[in-house]
Every structure is written in structure tokens, then in C-alpha cells.
Write a protein that holds these residues in place. Structure first.
Motif, PDB file in Angstrom:
ATOM      1  N   GLY A 165      71.998  53.122  87.420  1.00 40.83           N
ATOM      2  CA  GLY A 165      71.673  54.462  87.870  1.00 40.83           C
ATOM      3  C   GLY A 165      70.205  54.767  87.995  1.00 40.83           C
ATOM      4  N   ARG A 166      69.335  53.772  87.916  1.00 42.72           N
ATOM      5  CA  ARG A 166      67.896  54.037  88.071  1.00 42.72           C
ATOM      6  C   ARG A 166      67.201  52.800  88.639  1.00 42.72           C
ATOM      7  NH1 ARG A 166      63.705  52.952  85.720  1.00 42.72           N
ATOM      8  NH2 ARG A 166      63.026  55.113  85.307  1.00 42.72           N
ATOM      9  N   PRO A 167      66.013  52.985  89.248  1.00 42.10           N
ATOM     10  CA  PRO A 167      65.254  51.827  89.716  1.00 42.10           C
ATOM     11  C   PRO A 167      64.831  50.960  88.538  1.00 42.10           C
ATOM     12  CG  PRO A 167      64.393  53.883  90.633  1.00 42.10           C
ATOM     13  CD  PRO A 167      65.354  54.264  89.564  1.00 42.10           C
ATOM     14  N   PRO A 168      64.553  49.688  88.778  1.00 41.97           N
ATOM     15  CA  PRO A 168      64.042  48.850  87.696  1.00 41.97           C
ATOM     16  C   PRO A 168      62.657  49.336  87.262  1.00 41.97           C
ATOM     17  CG  PRO A 168      63.925  47.695  89.795  1.00 41.97           C
ATOM     18  CD  PRO A 168      64.689  48.956  90.046  1.00 41.97           C
ATOM     19  N   ALA A 169      62.251  48.909  86.066  1.00 38.11           N
ATOM     20  CA  ALA A 169      60.937  49.265  85.528  1.00 38.11           C
ATOM     21  C   ALA A 169      60.376  48.060  84.810  1.00 38.11           C
ATOM     22  CB  ALA A 169      61.051  50.459  84.570  1.00 38.11           C
ATOM     23  N   VAL A 170      59.054  48.048  84.632  1.00 41.10           N
ATOM     24  CA  VAL A 170      58.423  46.966  83.889  1.00 41.10           C
ATOM     25  C   VAL A 170      57.325  47.538  83.002  1.00 41.10           C
ATOM     26  CG1 VAL A 170      56.812  46.403  85.782  1.00 41.10           C
ATOM     27  CG2 VAL A 170      57.348  44.676  84.034  1.00 41.10           C
ATOM     28  N   SER A 177      48.562  43.767  81.104  1.00 38.02           N
ATOM     29  CA  SER A 177      48.584  42.864  82.253  1.00 38.02           C
ATOM     30  C   SER A 177      48.272  43.662  83.519  1.00 38.02           C
ATOM     31  CB  SER A 177      49.934  42.155  82.350  1.00 38.02           C
ATOM     32  OG  SER A 177      49.955  41.251  83.422  1.00 38.02           O
ATOM     33  N   LEU A 178      49.281  44.039  84.273  1.00 39.06           N
ATOM     34  CA  LEU A 178      49.081  44.828  85.487  1.00 39.06           C
ATOM     35  C   LEU A 178      48.953  46.301  85.117  1.00 39.06           C
ATOM     36  CD1 LEU A 178      49.044  44.608  88.646  1.00 39.06           C
ATOM     37  CD2 LEU A 178      51.474  45.208  88.541  1.00 39.06           C
ATOM     38  N   LEU A 179      47.797  46.885  85.396  1.00 38.15           N
ATOM     39  CA  LEU A 179      47.543  48.292  85.114  1.00 38.15           C
ATOM     40  C   LEU A 179      47.550  49.067  86.419  1.00 38.15           C
ATOM     41  CD1 LEU A 179      44.597  47.868  82.563  1.00 38.15           C
ATOM     42  CD2 LEU A 179      47.067  47.582  82.200  1.00 38.15           C
ATOM     43  N   TYR A 180      47.288  50.355  86.349  1.00 38.47           N
ATOM     44  CA  TYR A 180      47.209  51.155  87.562  1.00 38.47           C
ATOM     45  C   TYR A 180      45.859  50.916  88.230  1.00 38.47           C
ATOM     46  CZ  TYR A 180      51.224  53.742  85.685  1.00 38.47           C
ATOM     47  OH  TYR A 180      52.452  54.095  85.182  1.00 38.47           O
ATOM     48  N   GLY A 181      45.869  50.171  89.312  1.00 40.09           N
ATOM     49  CA  GLY A 181      44.641  49.896  90.053  1.00 40.09           C
ATOM     50  C   GLY A 181      43.720  48.908  89.397  1.00 40.09           C
ATOM     51  N   ALA A 182      44.167  48.220  88.359  1.00 43.30           N
ATOM     52  CA  ALA A 182      43.294  47.314  87.615  1.00 43.30           C
ATOM     53  C   ALA A 182      44.156  46.332  86.836  1.00 43.30           C
ATOM     54  CB  ALA A 182      42.382  48.106  86.671  1.00 43.30           C
ATOM     55  N   THR A 183      43.508  45.558  85.984  1.00 46.96           N
ATOM     56  CA  THR A 183      44.182  44.678  85.040  1.00 46.96           C
ATOM     57  C   THR A 183      43.490  44.809  83.694  1.00 46.96           C
ATOM     58  OG1 THR A 183      42.755  42.845  85.737  1.00 46.96           O
ATOM     59  CG2 THR A 183      44.940  42.974  86.743  1.00 46.96           C
ATOM     60  N   GLY A 184      44.159  44.314  82.652  1.00 48.17           N
ATOM     61  CA  GLY A 184      43.516  44.259  81.352  1.00 48.17           C
ATOM     62  C   GLY A 184      42.364  43.272  81.364  1.00 48.17           C
ATOM     63  N   ARG A 185      41.340  43.557  80.575  1.00 49.64           N
ATOM     64  CA  ARG A 185      40.167  42.683  80.580  1.00 49.64           C
ATOM     65  C   ARG A 185      40.493  41.356  79.898  1.00 49.64           C
ATOM     66  NH1 ARG A 185      35.515  46.101  78.082  1.00 49.64           N
ATOM     67  NH2 ARG A 185      34.395  44.133  78.288  1.00 49.64           N
ATOM     68  N   ALA A 194      54.575  40.763  90.927  1.00 50.80           N
ATOM     69  CA  ALA A 194      54.771  41.241  92.299  1.00 50.80           C
ATOM     70  C   ALA A 194      55.794  40.396  93.055  1.00 50.80           C
ATOM     71  CB  ALA A 194      53.434  41.238  93.035  1.00 50.80           C
ATOM     72  N   ARG A 195      55.861  39.125  92.709  1.00 49.35           N
ATOM     73  CA  ARG A 195      56.782  38.210  93.396  1.00 49.35           C
ATOM     74  C   ARG A 195      58.211  38.357  92.893  1.00 49.35           C
ATOM     75  NH1 ARG A 195      54.146  34.158  92.095  1.00 49.35           N
ATOM     76  NH2 ARG A 195      55.372  33.414  90.329  1.00 49.35           N
ATOM     77  N   GLU A 196      58.388  38.551  91.590  1.00 52.49           N
ATOM     78  CA  GLU A 196      59.727  38.516  91.005  1.00 52.49           C
ATOM     79  C   GLU A 196      60.392  39.885  90.897  1.00 52.49           C
ATOM     80  OE1 GLU A 196      59.961  36.355  87.362  1.00 52.49           O
ATOM     81  OE2 GLU A 196      58.845  34.622  88.141  1.00 52.49           O
ATOM     82  N   LEU A 197      59.618  40.952  90.977  1.00 51.22           N
ATOM     83  CA  LEU A 197      60.192  42.278  90.798  1.00 51.22           C
ATOM     84  C   LEU A 197      60.228  43.029  92.127  1.00 51.22           C
ATOM     85  CD1 LEU A 197      58.378  43.276  87.482  1.00 51.22           C
ATOM     86  CD2 LEU A 197      60.692  42.349  87.749  1.00 51.22           C
ATOM     87  N   PRO A 198      61.243  43.825  92.368  1.00 47.64           N
ATOM     88  CA  PRO A 198      61.349  44.567  93.629  1.00 47.64           C
ATOM     89  C   PRO A 198      60.209  45.573  93.776  1.00 47.64           C
ATOM     90  CG  PRO A 198      63.436  44.571  92.448  1.00 47.64           C
ATOM     91  CD  PRO A 198      62.419  44.036  91.498  1.00 47.64           C
ATOM     92  N   PRO A 199      59.846  45.923  95.004  1.00 45.10           N
ATOM     93  CA  PRO A 199      58.747  46.878  95.222  1.00 45.10           C
ATOM     94  C   PRO A 199      58.970  48.228  94.554  1.00 45.10           C
ATOM     95  CG  PRO A 199      59.322  45.772  97.272  1.00 45.10           C
ATOM     96  CD  PRO A 199      60.362  45.384  96.275  1.00 45.10           C
ATOM     97  N   GLU A 200      60.222  48.653  94.402  1.00 44.73           N
ATOM     98  CA  GLU A 200      60.485  49.971  93.810  1.00 44.73           C
ATOM     99  C   GLU A 200      60.380  49.968  92.284  1.00 44.73           C
ATOM    100  OE1 GLU A 200      64.606  48.047  94.479  1.00 44.73           O
ATOM    101  OE2 GLU A 200      62.630  48.075  95.450  1.00 44.73           O
ATOM    102  N   THR A 224      48.633  58.387  87.396  1.00 51.37           N
ATOM    103  CA  THR A 224      49.530  58.602  86.262  1.00 51.37           C
ATOM    104  C   THR A 224      50.866  57.895  86.402  1.00 51.37           C
ATOM    105  OG1 THR A 224      50.366  60.635  87.278  1.00 51.37           O
ATOM    106  CG2 THR A 224      48.496  60.848  85.763  1.00 51.37           C
ATOM    107  N   GLU A 225      51.171  57.352  87.575  1.00 49.87           N
ATOM    108  CA  GLU A 225      52.400  56.596  87.764  1.00 49.87           C
ATOM    109  C   GLU A 225      52.230  55.675  88.954  1.00 49.87           C
ATOM    110  OE1 GLU A 225      54.932  59.761  90.469  1.00 49.87           O
ATOM    111  OE2 GLU A 225      55.223  59.773  88.293  1.00 49.87           O
ATOM    112  N   SER A 226      53.040  54.608  88.987  1.00 50.21           N
ATOM    113  CA  SER A 226      52.934  53.680  90.096  1.00 50.21           C
ATOM    114  C   SER A 226      54.163  52.781  90.138  1.00 50.21           C
ATOM    115  CB  SER A 226      51.652  52.833  89.976  1.00 50.21           C
ATOM    116  OG  SER A 226      51.412  52.120  91.173  1.00 50.21           O
ATOM    117  N   THR A 227      54.214  51.951  91.175  1.00 51.86           N
ATOM    118  CA  THR A 227      55.284  50.978  91.354  1.00 51.86           C
ATOM    119  C   THR A 227      54.669  49.634  91.721  1.00 51.86           C
ATOM    120  OG1 THR A 227      55.506  51.445  93.713  1.00 51.86           O
ATOM    121  CG2 THR A 227      56.868  52.762  92.195  1.00 51.86           C
TER     122      THR A 227
END
Length: 450
Positions: free
Chosen positions: A124-129, A134-142, A166-172, A194-197
Motif C-alpha cells: 500500500g505504499r511506495p518503497p523507501a530506503v 550514504s545518499l543524502l539530499y543533493g549530496a553524500t556523506g563525507r 539508483a540502479r537497484e531501487l525504483p525511481p519512486e 526536506t524530502e526526495s526520491t
């Protein structure tokens, strides 16, 4: 109905997560003060069954062991991490089920060698990670927190990990990072997002839009200093920290405050820089609760130095305590509330004051007489632009470099006034004649440097 609740810690720029299906819940990367998570679970009427760490944290003391102990939850940590307490080892590909929720571990090294992300699938909901550092909003961990000799390997691992997601998880797939909201564990800041996919990050995040070499060169060129207290966090987290003691500290009177100052301990005034400038206990240092209190205090203080907290109210002291336990400063030596008159007592000592000024005042005084302009911003800020003739000693270096501040009247400035106030209190405590520039720095006041 699946609900993902973010529990933010703005002072450290981090988020923890409670995820529930309405009956059971799991938590990702809890902060040390686990009472927040316990209250949240109680409000939702759910049982916390699992606690997951994405990595051994460098910027805060984890609440994972304490939360697991309080709830009976399983505590999941990468099997390769030498955690010293009971835990449930987890590794790439393992799947944990909690109610109707299914969580799969994904190895995503880069921020650390053993970093894991967790992909959530639920009806009943899109996948999440949950991507931790690791992958941050617009950046990565140092990638530089484990030492310079590891940076080259880790920055390329970070690139590969982001591309794996990005390869293994759906865009949504919704992305839920731990760092990146002001945390200095992030390579760059993206506080406005504050949120992203996965789909959005694939179009906007440099790690996914640039080639590996360009990404690596850009990231490494932008790295700046990080807090000194980070050096202590991994050892504390591997040892399995217990729940913190947040009970009120011992109350100190004026005589005890004077003794602690004489003994070289830190007596910290939690009030705003405006209140501190108007009047304060001589020798006290100003780390206001209205700014980066825990980050800068933890960065500057010699580790293990006793700390006494001065606040207007018991609530201020309690807030400071909560901030400090998150970085491993577990118990203040003492505390006092009220104001400067209460802290100086009746032995004839008067509260001290601290002159403040604007950049316009600084410009005017430099036309009249020579003064020392001390810029306490970080080196990257200084390289971008600075006042002609200023001396740059970043705030985090100042306690060890007080002797390098040229003689004479010192005007300390930063970008907004908070760090300048801290610096001015350090200089004043050392007997220097100092003015705190309480103003916003803008490049049009400066000569640009290449």
C-alpha cells in the motif's frame, strides 16, 4: 497503513526514524536521548521490535543499545562492526520482517567501510530506503572521517554505493537519510530539501549526475574541518552506550563557581550573546543555546574538562544537558540558574560586560586607530572572501592559538555573530581587550580573493 515518522535533531543536523504499520515499529539510527522515541511509540500505540544502525556514527552517541534494552527490541548492526555488546549481526542481503514491513540490508560503503542502507517494502505504499550517511539530499556523506589514508578508497566506494541504490531501487523510492540537514557528516549542505526520491536524486545529485572523477574531485575540494569530538564517537558507540542520566545536576553557588574557574574548568553561559554582552560572570564562556551550542562546545573543549552550566532557568540547563549527552558529555559538573548578579555573589565582584559592534562600526574605527580584526570563520569561508588586513584563526583552533592573536584591541567577527561571541568570550577570559562584531557578514564588504 505504514507511517514513517522523522525525529529531527536540528542542533546536530540529523534525523532518526520510527516506522510503524500501526501495531509494531522499527527505528533507524536513534539519538542518545531515547525518551523521545519511547514517547513517540507510546503516542502511536506501537511496540518497537527492531532497532537498526546504518553505521557506527561519528557525529553523535547512538541511542540504539539503550532503546533496545528499554523495549526488548533486536539491535541490528553490521556483522563486520566490532560492537562490544549483545546485538543481532546483519549484512548485505539480509531481510528482516516487522509486521507487514520487510526491510532489506544493502551494503553502501563510502561514509564508512561497513555502512548499510535499508530498503523498505510494505503493502500500500511506495518503497523507501534509509540511507544513513550514504545518499543524502543533493549530496553524500563525507568520506574523510576515518582518516586521510582512507579517503581515496571511500570516496570511490561512496560513488559506487549511490549508483547501486539508483540502479537497484525504483525511481519512486523515497529517500530517508540520517545526515544532511546541517550535519557536518555531510559533504555539502542541502538544508532546504526536506524530502526526495531516487528518481529526483538521479537527476539532481552530483554523485549521480557526474562522472566518478569529477564527483570525487569536487567533493574532496569542498571538504572542510569537522568537530574534534568526532574522534571519540566511534569508540563510545562500539562500546554500547547506556541511556543517559538527564537528572538535574548539582547546584553551584557563587563561591563554587569562582573555585571552578580558578581550577581551569569551563563555566559555560547558555544565554544569548546579547544577554552575555550586557553582563556575565567574569571568566565564563558564552555558548548560547540559540546557536550551535553542542557542536561548538564539543569542538573546542579539551575532552574530559568539567563543565558547569549557567542558565536563566532550569529548563535551559536541562536543554543543554540533553544536547551534551548526544555528543558524549554525560554529566555537567554543576549548574546554576538566574543571572550574573546571582553568579557573582556578594563578595564585591561585579558582573563583566562585553562591547559589541557592527561592521559599520568596525569600518569607522579602522579609520581612526589600528585594531586587530580577527576572523574566526573556517578556512573555506576565508578563502572565498575576507576583510582586508584581517587575521584568520578559525574558532575551533582558537583555544590552542590564543597566543597567535596579535597584541592590541581585538575585534572578532564571523558570519552571523554567534561564533564571534564565543571567540570574544574566550579572549575576554584570557584577559584580552575585545569587541564582538554582532552583525551579518556579506561579501560586498570585502575584497575578493582568488
Amino acid at each position: 497503513m505504514i507511517e514513517i515518522v522523522a525525529v529531527g535533531t536540528p542542533s546536530l543536523g540529523d534525523r532518526s526514524y520510527l516506522v510503524t504499520d500501526g501495531e509494531v515499529a522499527f527505528v533507524v539510527d536513534p539519538q542518545r536521548d531515547v525518551d523521545r522515541m519511547l514517547r513517540l511509540a507510546e503516542r502511536h500505540g506501537v511496540e518497537i521490535r527492531d532497532v537498526f544502525e546504518t553505521h557506527v556514527h561519528n557525529d553523535y552517541v547512538t541511542g540504539g543499545p539503550a532503546l533496545a534494552a528499554a523495549t526488548g527490541a533486536d539491535y541490528h548492526v553490521n556483522a563486520a562492526d566490532p560492537v562490544e555488546i549483545h546485538h543481532c549481526p546483519i549484512q548485505d542481503g539480509d531481510v528482516i520482517e516487522a509486521g507487514v514491513m520487510r526491510l532489506r540490508a544493502l551494503a553502501t560503503p563510502g561514509h564508512t567501510f561497513t555502512h548499510l542502507s535499508y530498503a523498505l517494502e510494505a503493502p500500500g505504499r511506495p518503497p523507501a530506503v534509509f540511507t544513513g550517511g550514504s545518499l543524502l539530499y543533493g549530496a553524500t556523506g563525507r568520506p574523510d572521517l576515518l582518516g586521510p589514508e582512507q579517503v581515496g578508497t571511500l570516496v570511490r566506494a561512496q560513488y559506487a554505493s549511490a549508483h547501486r541504490l539508483a540502479r537497484e531501487l525504483p525511481p519512486e523510492t523515497e529517500v530517508y537519510p540520517t545526515h544532511g540537514f546541517g550535519s557536518l557528516c555531510a559533504s555539502t549542505q542541502s538544508e532546504e530539501v526536506t524530502e526526495s526520491t531516487i528518481g529526483r536524486e538521479s537527476k539532481t545529485n552530483p554523485v549521480l549526475t557526474r562522472g566518478e572523477e569529477e564527483y570525487a574531485e569536487s567533493l574532496l575540494a569542498g571538504l572542510d574541518a569537522y568537530p574534534a569530538y568526532y574522534a571519540h564517537m566511534a569508540a563510545l558507540n562500539l562500546a554500547g552506550p547506556e541511556a543517559p542520566d538527564l537528572s538535574p545536576p548539582h547546584r553551584a553557588g557563587a563561591a563554587e563557581l569562582r573555585r571552578r574557574l580558578r581550577d581551569g574548568e569551563w563555566v559555560v553561559d547558555l544565554r544569548s550573546r546579547t544577554a552575555f554582552a550586557a553582563g556575565h560572570l567574569p571568566g565564563a564562556l558564552n555558548f548560547g543555546l540559540d546557536g550551535g551550542f553542542a557542536v561548538y562546545l564539543g569542538w573546542l573543549i579539551p575532552w574530559g574538562t568539567p563543565v558547569t552550566l549557567l542558565g536563566e532557568t532550569p529548563e535551559d540547563v536541562a536543554e543543554a544537558q540533553r544536547e551534551l549527552v548526544r555528543i558524549g558529555v554525560d554529566r555537567p559538573a554543576a549548574a546554576a540558574t538566574g543571572g550574573p548578579a546571582d553568579w557573582t555573589g556578594d563578595n564585591g565582584e561585579k558582573p563583566a560586560s562585553l562591547p559589541t559592534a557592527t561592521f559599520a562600526d568596525l569600518s569607522a574605527v579602522r579609520r581612526e586607530r589600528p585594531v586587530v580584526v580577527l576572523d574566526v570563520r573556517r578556512e573555506a569561508e576565508w578563502r572565498e572572501s575576507h576583510l582586508p588586513g584581517a587575521v584568520n584563526i578559525p574558532l575551533h583552533d582558537l583555544p590552542a592559538r590564543l597566543g597567535e592573536v596579535p597584541p592590541g584591541e581585538v575585534w572578532a567577527h564571523c558570519a552571523t555573530g554567534y561564533r564571534a561571541a564565543v571567540a570574544a568570550s574566550l579572549l575576554a577570559a584570557a584577559g584580552r581587550d575585545v569587541v564582538a562584531v554582532d552583525d551579518t557578514y556579506t561579501p560586498n564588504r570585502v575584497t575578493r580573493t582568488g
